[in-house]
Scaffold this motif. Structure first.
Motif, PDB file in Angstrom:
ATOM      1  N   TRP A   1       0.840  -1.204   0.000  1.00  0.00           N
ATOM      2  CA  TRP A   1       0.000   0.000   0.000  1.00  0.00           C
ATOM      3  C   TRP A   1       0.862   1.236   0.000  1.00  0.00           C
ATOM      4  O   TRP A   1       0.558   2.225  -0.636  1.00  0.00           O
ATOM      5  N   VAL A   2       1.934   1.190   0.794  1.00  0.00           N
ATOM      6  CA  VAL A   2       2.830   2.332   0.919  1.00  0.00           C
ATOM      7  C   VAL A   2       4.000   2.091  -0.025  1.00  0.00           C
ATOM      8  O   VAL A   2       4.663   1.069   0.053  1.00  0.00           O
TER       9      VAL A   2
ATOM     10  N   GLU B   1       9.907  -6.121   3.283  1.00  0.00           N
ATOM     11  CA  GLU B   1      10.947  -5.321   3.935  1.00  0.00           C
ATOM     12  C   GLU B   1      10.429  -3.932   4.291  1.00  0.00           C
ATOM     13  O   GLU B   1      10.745  -3.403   5.351  1.00  0.00           O
ATOM     14  N   GLY B   2       9.661  -3.347   3.394  1.00  0.00           N
ATOM     15  CA  GLY B   2       9.100  -2.022   3.654  1.00  0.00           C
ATOM     16  C   GLY B   2       8.191  -2.012   4.868  1.00  0.00           C
ATOM     17  O   GLY B   2       8.228  -1.074   5.673  1.00  0.00           O
TER      18      GLY B   2
ATOM     19  N   LYS C   1      10.325  -2.085   7.989  1.00  0.00           N
ATOM     20  CA  LYS C   1      10.965  -0.792   8.264  1.00  0.00           C
ATOM     21  C   LYS C   1       9.972   0.191   8.881  1.00  0.00           C
ATOM     22  O   LYS C   1      10.307   0.928   9.793  1.00  0.00           O
ATOM     23  N   ARG C   2       8.755   0.199   8.347  1.00  0.00           N
ATOM     24  CA  ARG C   2       7.742   1.144   8.839  1.00  0.00           C
ATOM     25  C   ARG C   2       7.083   0.686  10.131  1.00  0.00           C
ATOM     26  O   ARG C   2       6.591   1.507  10.899  1.00  0.00           O
ATOM     27  N   GLN C   3       7.034  -0.619  10.352  1.00  0.00           N
ATOM     28  CA  GLN C   3       6.343  -1.185  11.514  1.00  0.00           C
ATOM     29  C   GLN C   3       7.317  -2.060  12.299  1.00  0.00           C
ATOM     30  O   GLN C   3       7.259  -3.296  12.238  1.00  0.00           O
ATOM     31  N   PRO C   4       8.238  -1.454  13.057  1.00  0.00           N
ATOM     32  CA  PRO C   4       9.256  -2.244  13.777  1.00  0.00           C
ATOM     33  C   PRO C   4       8.672  -3.312  14.696  1.00  0.00           C
ATOM     34  O   PRO C   4       9.301  -4.353  14.911  1.00  0.00           O
ATOM     35  N   ALA C   5       7.489  -3.108  15.232  1.00  0.00           N
ATOM     36  CA  ALA C   5       6.884  -4.095  16.132  1.00  0.00           C
ATOM     37  C   ALA C   5       6.578  -5.408  15.407  1.00  0.00           C
ATOM     38  O   ALA C   5       6.399  -6.446  16.048  1.00  0.00           O
TER      39      ALA C   5
ATOM     40  N   VAL D   1       9.677 -10.262 -20.193  1.00  0.00           N
ATOM     41  CA  VAL D   1       9.557  -9.906 -18.788  1.00  0.00           C
ATOM     42  C   VAL D   1      10.431  -8.681 -18.538  1.00  0.00           C
ATOM     43  O   VAL D   1      11.647  -8.743 -18.710  1.00  0.00           O
ATOM     44  N   LEU D   2       9.809  -7.571 -18.176  1.00  0.00           N
ATOM     45  CA  LEU D   2      10.522  -6.336 -17.859  1.00  0.00           C
ATOM     46  C   LEU D   2      10.193  -5.959 -16.432  1.00  0.00           C
ATOM     47  O   LEU D   2       9.062  -6.048 -16.006  1.00  0.00           O
ATOM     48  N   GLY D   3      11.188  -5.508 -15.713  1.00  0.00           N
ATOM     49  CA  GLY D   3      10.987  -5.136 -14.322  1.00  0.00           C
ATOM     50  C   GLY D   3      10.873  -3.653 -14.142  1.00  0.00           C
ATOM     51  O   GLY D   3      10.453  -2.926 -15.049  1.00  0.00           O
ATOM     52  N   SER D   4      11.240  -3.180 -12.969  1.00  0.00           N
ATOM     53  CA  SER D   4      11.154  -1.763 -12.671  1.00  0.00           C
ATOM     54  C   SER D   4      12.465  -1.312 -12.045  1.00  0.00           C
ATOM     55  O   SER D   4      13.369  -2.108 -11.804  1.00  0.00           O
ATOM     56  N   ILE D   5      12.549  -0.030 -11.741  1.00  0.00           N
ATOM     57  CA  ILE D   5      13.741   0.495 -11.075  1.00  0.00           C
ATOM     58  C   ILE D   5      13.663   0.322  -9.568  1.00  0.00           C
ATOM     59  O   ILE D   5      14.562   0.711  -8.849  1.00  0.00           O
ATOM     60  N   GLU D   6      12.571  -0.282  -9.080  1.00  0.00           N
ATOM     61  CA  GLU D   6      12.432  -0.568  -7.654  1.00  0.00           C
ATOM     62  C   GLU D   6      13.405  -1.674  -7.261  1.00  0.00           C
ATOM     63  O   GLU D   6      13.570  -2.640  -7.996  1.00  0.00           O
ATOM     64  N   PRO D   7      14.057  -1.569  -6.103  1.00  0.00           N
ATOM     65  CA  PRO D   7      15.062  -2.571  -5.727  1.00  0.00           C
ATOM     66  C   PRO D   7      14.518  -3.986  -5.564  1.00  0.00           C
ATOM     67  O   PRO D   7      15.242  -4.948  -5.746  1.00  0.00           O
ATOM     68  N   HIS D   8      13.242  -4.161  -5.220  1.00  0.00           N
ATOM     69  CA  HIS D   8      12.719  -5.506  -5.049  1.00  0.00           C
ATOM     70  C   HIS D   8      12.333  -6.129  -6.380  1.00  0.00           C
ATOM     71  O   HIS D   8      11.962  -7.246  -6.454  1.00  0.00           O
TER      72      HIS D   8
END
Length: 183
Positions: A3-4, A47-48, A51-55, A176-183
């Motif tokens: 979502w984020v 991973e995101g 990072k945003r929700q340490p709990a 198959v083409l990806g994106s510039i996003e690291p994942h």
């Protein structure tokens, strides 16, 4: 899908994309409150969240491709004709096209233009399905600009999952083409 997410530079400002991410930042902690398992299509998505929700760092996770059955490859639609010419080698890209993917698509298309200029491509078509994005230059317009429109067929509207499966089955291969996003 997360979502984020990180907005592309052209998406920043007062607009729908910014509003969507802001709302997601408010809703994500509420939606994840009390979960005992988090699933997603890739570890990069999860991973995101961590990072945003340490709990939730110790919350179990599972990654897998969702919505797929091996039997889907065996289903044949009786009255479906693929969106390509049967007398060429056809390579199908069936998927989304967003601002984070645009640089990769453009780089690929420039490479295709270079190969075309050297007459290195014979009897090949690249079919793009479901790539409509009103915020970006269309695949067809990009092909026209780079002089490879005879190699590209864009069907910008989405088609059903089984039509995509059949198109891929009848094609010579998948693009198959990806994106510039690291994942």
């Amino acid at each position: 899908d997360p979502w984020v997410y990180q907005l592309a530079p052209h998406q920043r400002g007062l607009n729908r994309a910014t509003a969507t991410v802001l709302i997601a930042r408010v809703l994500e902690p509420r939606a994840l409150r009390g979960v005992s398992l988090i699933t997603g299509v890739s570890a990069g998505y999860l991973e995101g969240i961590h990072k945003r929700q340490p709990a939730l760092r110790n919350c179990p996770t599972l990654t897998f491709q969702m919505g797929f059955r091996i039997e889907d490859h065996q289903i044949r639609l009786q009255n479906y004709a693929p969106l390509f010419e049967p007398n060429s080698r056809n390579y199908v890209y069936a998927g989304a096209y967003s601002a984070n993917w645009y640089p990769i698509f453009r780089l690929w298309m420039k490479g295709l233009a270079n190969l075309n200029a050297e007459n290195a491509i014979q009897n090949v078509k690249f079919i793009f399905i479901g790539t409509r994005n009103a915020d970006l230059q269309s695949i067809g317009d990009m092909a026209q600009e780079l002089g490879v429109q005879h190699l590209i067929h864009e069907w910008p509207d989405r088609i059903s999952f089984l039509q995509v499966q059949q198109s891929l089955h009848l094609s010579d291969g998948a693009l198959v083409l990806g994106s510039i996003e690291p994942h």
